[in-house]
Motif scaffolding. Structure first.
Motif: not given
Length: 77
Positions: A24-25, A27-28, A31
């Motif tokens: 998740w980190v 991906f952030k 992005i």
């Protein structure tokens, strides 16, 4: 009444949660650059193809960019 948590026990996380958090980190972080590259490609295609009345496929041709570079950096004389 006593508290149910023990202060001396280490925080036990499952490896699935740790991997999920890392994904998740990542991906952030990734992005924004990915969206910038996509916006650049879409903007080039629209600007060159629609506004310039040229085939959009020429945007991705290296000879087009070489010609533009030569126009910008040519010696005037």
């Amino acid at each position: 009444m006593t508290a149910t948590s023990h202060p001396n026990e280490p925080d036990k996380r499952s490896s699935g949660k740790v991997i999920g958090r890392v994904v998740w980190v990542s991906f952030k972080i990734l992005i924004i650059p990915v969206l910038c590259v996509v916006a650049l490609i879409v903007g080039l295609a629209i600007g060159y193809g629609v506004l310039g009345d040229r085939p959009m496929s020429e945007v991705f041709d290296s000879s087009t960019w070489k010609h533009m570079y030569d126009l910008v950096f040519a010696e005037g004389g």
